[in-house]
Each structure stands twice: as structure tokens, then as C-alpha cells.
Write a protein that holds these residues in place. Structure first.
Motif, mmCIF file in Angstrom:
data_model
loop_
_atom_site.group_PDB
_atom_site.id
_atom_site.type_symbol
_atom_site.label_atom_id
_atom_site.label_comp_id
_atom_site.label_asym_id
_atom_site.label_seq_id
_atom_site.Cartn_x
_atom_site.Cartn_y
_atom_site.Cartn_z
ATOM 1 N N UNK A 73 0.875 -1.179 0.000
ATOM 2 C CA UNK A 73 0.000 0.000 0.000
ATOM 3 C C UNK A 73 0.908 1.224 0.000
ATOM 4 N N UNK A 74 0.328 2.365 -0.329
ATOM 5 C CA UNK A 74 1.118 3.583 -0.435
ATOM 6 C C UNK A 74 0.479 4.702 0.368
ATOM 7 N N UNK A 75 1.324 5.516 0.976
ATOM 8 C CA UNK A 75 0.838 6.601 1.804
ATOM 9 C C UNK A 75 1.867 7.706 1.891
ATOM 10 N N UNK A 76 1.770 8.486 2.952
ATOM 11 C CA UNK A 76 2.697 9.600 3.141
ATOM 12 C C UNK A 76 2.863 9.865 4.634
ATOM 13 N N UNK A 77 3.960 10.516 4.980
ATOM 14 C CA UNK A 77 4.203 10.968 6.348
ATOM 15 C C UNK A 77 4.601 12.438 6.317
ATOM 16 N N UNK A 78 4.150 13.179 7.319
ATOM 17 C CA UNK A 78 4.526 14.585 7.447
ATOM 18 C C UNK A 78 4.627 14.903 8.934
ATOM 19 N N UNK A 79 5.652 15.666 9.305
ATOM 20 C CA UNK A 79 5.811 15.984 10.722
ATOM 21 C C UNK A 79 7.057 16.791 10.989
ATOM 22 N N UNK A 80 7.503 16.732 12.240
ATOM 23 C CA UNK A 80 8.662 17.488 12.662
ATOM 24 C C UNK A 80 9.354 16.800 13.815
ATOM 25 N N UNK A 81 10.498 17.367 14.209
ATOM 26 C CA UNK A 81 11.230 16.749 15.287
ATOM 27 C C UNK A 81 12.280 17.653 15.885
ATOM 28 N N UNK A 82 12.946 17.121 16.901
ATOM 29 C CA UNK A 82 14.024 17.800 17.610
ATOM 30 C C UNK A 82 15.264 16.920 17.599
ATOM 31 N N UNK A 83 16.426 17.521 17.416
ATOM 32 C CA UNK A 83 17.694 16.819 17.537
ATOM 33 C C UNK A 83 18.433 17.354 18.752
ATOM 34 N N UNK A 84 18.679 16.472 19.709
ATOM 35 C CA UNK A 84 19.367 16.829 20.947
ATOM 36 C C UNK A 84 20.571 15.918 21.110
ATOM 37 N N UNK A 85 21.712 16.338 20.561
ATOM 38 C CA UNK A 85 22.888 15.484 20.592
ATOM 39 C C UNK A 85 22.671 14.259 19.732
ATOM 40 N N UNK A 86 22.854 13.078 20.322
ATOM 41 C CA UNK A 86 22.659 11.827 19.592
ATOM 42 C C UNK A 86 21.196 11.386 19.566
ATOM 43 N N UNK A 87 20.352 12.089 20.297
ATOM 44 C CA UNK A 87 18.936 11.722 20.379
ATOM 45 C C UNK A 87 18.094 12.561 19.427
ATOM 46 N N UNK A 88 17.042 11.949 18.918
ATOM 47 C CA UNK A 88 16.088 12.673 18.076
ATOM 48 C C UNK A 88 14.678 12.271 18.464
ATOM 49 N N UNK A 89 13.785 13.256 18.530
ATOM 50 C CA UNK A 89 12.383 13.038 18.866
ATOM 51 C C UNK A 89 11.535 13.478 17.684
ATOM 52 N N UNK A 90 10.623 12.601 17.237
ATOM 53 C CA UNK A 90 9.798 12.892 16.070
ATOM 54 C C UNK A 90 8.318 12.690 16.371
ATOM 55 N N UNK A 91 7.499 13.591 15.823
ATOM 56 C CA UNK A 91 6.050 13.451 15.829
ATOM 57 C C UNK A 91 5.579 13.565 14.380
ATOM 58 N N UNK A 92 4.842 12.559 13.902
ATOM 59 C CA UNK A 92 4.415 12.548 12.509
ATOM 60 C C UNK A 92 2.948 12.153 12.377
ATOM 61 N N UNK A 93 2.356 12.645 11.290
ATOM 62 C CA UNK A 93 1.036 12.176 10.868
ATOM 63 C C UNK A 93 1.239 11.309 9.635
ATOM 64 N N UNK A 94 0.575 10.164 9.622
ATOM 65 C CA UNK A 94 0.682 9.234 8.495
ATOM 66 C C UNK A 94 -0.695 9.020 7.881
ATOM 67 N N UNK A 95 -0.789 9.220 6.588
ATOM 68 C CA UNK A 95 -2.043 9.023 5.874
ATOM 69 C C UNK A 95 -1.897 7.994 4.774
#
Length: 215
Positions: free
Chosen positions: A161-183
């Protein structure tokens, strides 16, 4: 043919971008999905549609995998993720809400998003297409709707199946936090019901992940 051209174009874009990139990052990530299922218009507008009701309940699942990031401020980020998704669906026996059965729909995909993003300091914005390959499907949905089919449910979940993702995130050193919407751009399931009506569902979800850079 069109799908092959899209894949080839994406590969060429990655190769072209990586040759000019100043930064290459490889990491692992994991988190949770909060998913819902939506019924197709063809079903809800039919007489059979009175036996099915879309539920607003969300299904919690896991997501885990690897990612690569090519570029600095402007970047490309391909990922390979194992993602547990689903939702709930109400079966109205005889079309009556008084005789309602809630069915949990569960399935597991291998998702391959290809995101393009831009960094603003520690902040990131990203979006892009995604291909999903089903590797495991629960039997509860199939069992619930057997009575409405003409030739049996069979393998209801498509291989891709095919879809898309859109969102944003934070990079804190070696760590990354992401919040996304997937349709979804294509159906999660496609089952032929009686009277030549197609039962189809599309998935959408919110995804929260924590990543760790390993390279």
C-alpha cells in the motif's frame, strides 16, 4: 510501470543528493502508533453499509527500525520500519446499533518512507511518500465479515500500500524526537462483498518516536 519509474527516480535523487552531502547519519528508532481506520465511500453509501460503522477509537501499536539522513540543513531521510497498526470497526448485525459488535483490527507492516526535510537549528520539518508491505494480519476482521462476502474473504490485506508521512522533530545530541502524521493513499484492505460492493479501509495515525544516532 509508473511505480518502477517512481522508485528509480527516488534512487537517482538519493544518489545525486548523497554525492553533494556534507553529513551522513545512521540511527535506530522506536516508538508508538495511535491509529484509526476509515471506511470507503463505496461501502458507506450502499445498503450493506448499514451493517458497518466507523469507530473513532484509536489502536495503540509499536514502531521500530532504522533510519539514514543524508545532508545538513536540507536533507533526505530514508527509513525501514516495522510498524504495528490497526483500529476498531463496529459490526451492526441486522443494521441495528442495539446489536453491535466491536472488532479490533490488527496488522503489521514493513514501512519504507522517503522523507525530505529542512533543519532550523535543533528543529526539523520533514515530509514524503511511503510504501508499506503487509507481513502479518489479524483474523478478527475476516471472521466478522464472512457472512457478507460472496466468495470468501481470502487474503484481504494487500501486499503493498502507499501513503505519506509529514511531521517534525528535535535533535538533541545523539537523540532525536519525532512526531508525525501518516495518511493512506491506497486501501489497507479490499474485500468483495455481496451485490458487487467493495469493502475498503484506509488507515491514518499519529506516530511518536525516539531515535538514537549510531553513526
Amino acid at each position: 510501470m509508473k511505480k518502477s519509474l517512481c522508485i528509480l527516480s527516488a534512487m537517482l535523487l538519493i544518489l545525486s543528493f548523497s554525492s553533494k552531502a556534507q553529513v551522513f547519519t545512521l540511527g535506530i528508532k522506536g516508538g508508538v502508533n495511535l491509529a484509526q481506520l476509515k471506511l470507503g465511500n463505496e461501502l458507506t453509501s450502499s445498503s450493506i453499509g448499514s451493517n458497518f460503522q466507523q469507530s473513532l477509537d484509536t489502536k495503540t501499536g509499536y514502531v521500530a527500525g532504522i533510519y539514514a539522513r543524508i545532508g545538513n540543513k536540507l536533507f533526505i531521510q530514508p527509513e525501514v520500519l516495522v510498524s504495528a497498526k490497526g483500529g476498531t470497526l463496529n459490526i451492526l448485525k441486522g443494521g441495528s446499533t442495539a446489536n453491535k459488535e466491536t472488532v479490533d483490527v490488527e496488522y503489521t507492516n514493513i514501512d519504507v518512507p522517503l522523507l525530505v526535510g529542512y533543519k532550523f537549528g535543533i528543529l526539523r520539518l520533514n515530509a514524503g511518500p511511503m510504501a508499506s508491505f503487509n507481513v502479518q494480519s489479524g483474523a478478527s476482521l475476516n471472521d466478522a465479515i464472512k457472512g457478507y462476502t460472496t466468495n470468501g474473504v481470502g487474503d484481504a490485506f494487500k501486499n503493498a500500500a502507499y501513503g505519506y508521512q509529514v511531521g517534525g522533530g528535535l535533535d538533541l545530541g545523539a537523540l532525536s524526537l519525532d512526531v508525525r502524521y501518516e495518511g493512506s493513499l491506497s486501501e489497507v484492505t479490499a474485500i468483495d462483498l455481496s451485490n458487487k460492493v467493495n469493502f475498503s479501509q484506509k488507515s491514518n495515525l499519529w506516530q511518536l518516536t525516539l531515535g538514537l544516532k549510531i553513526l
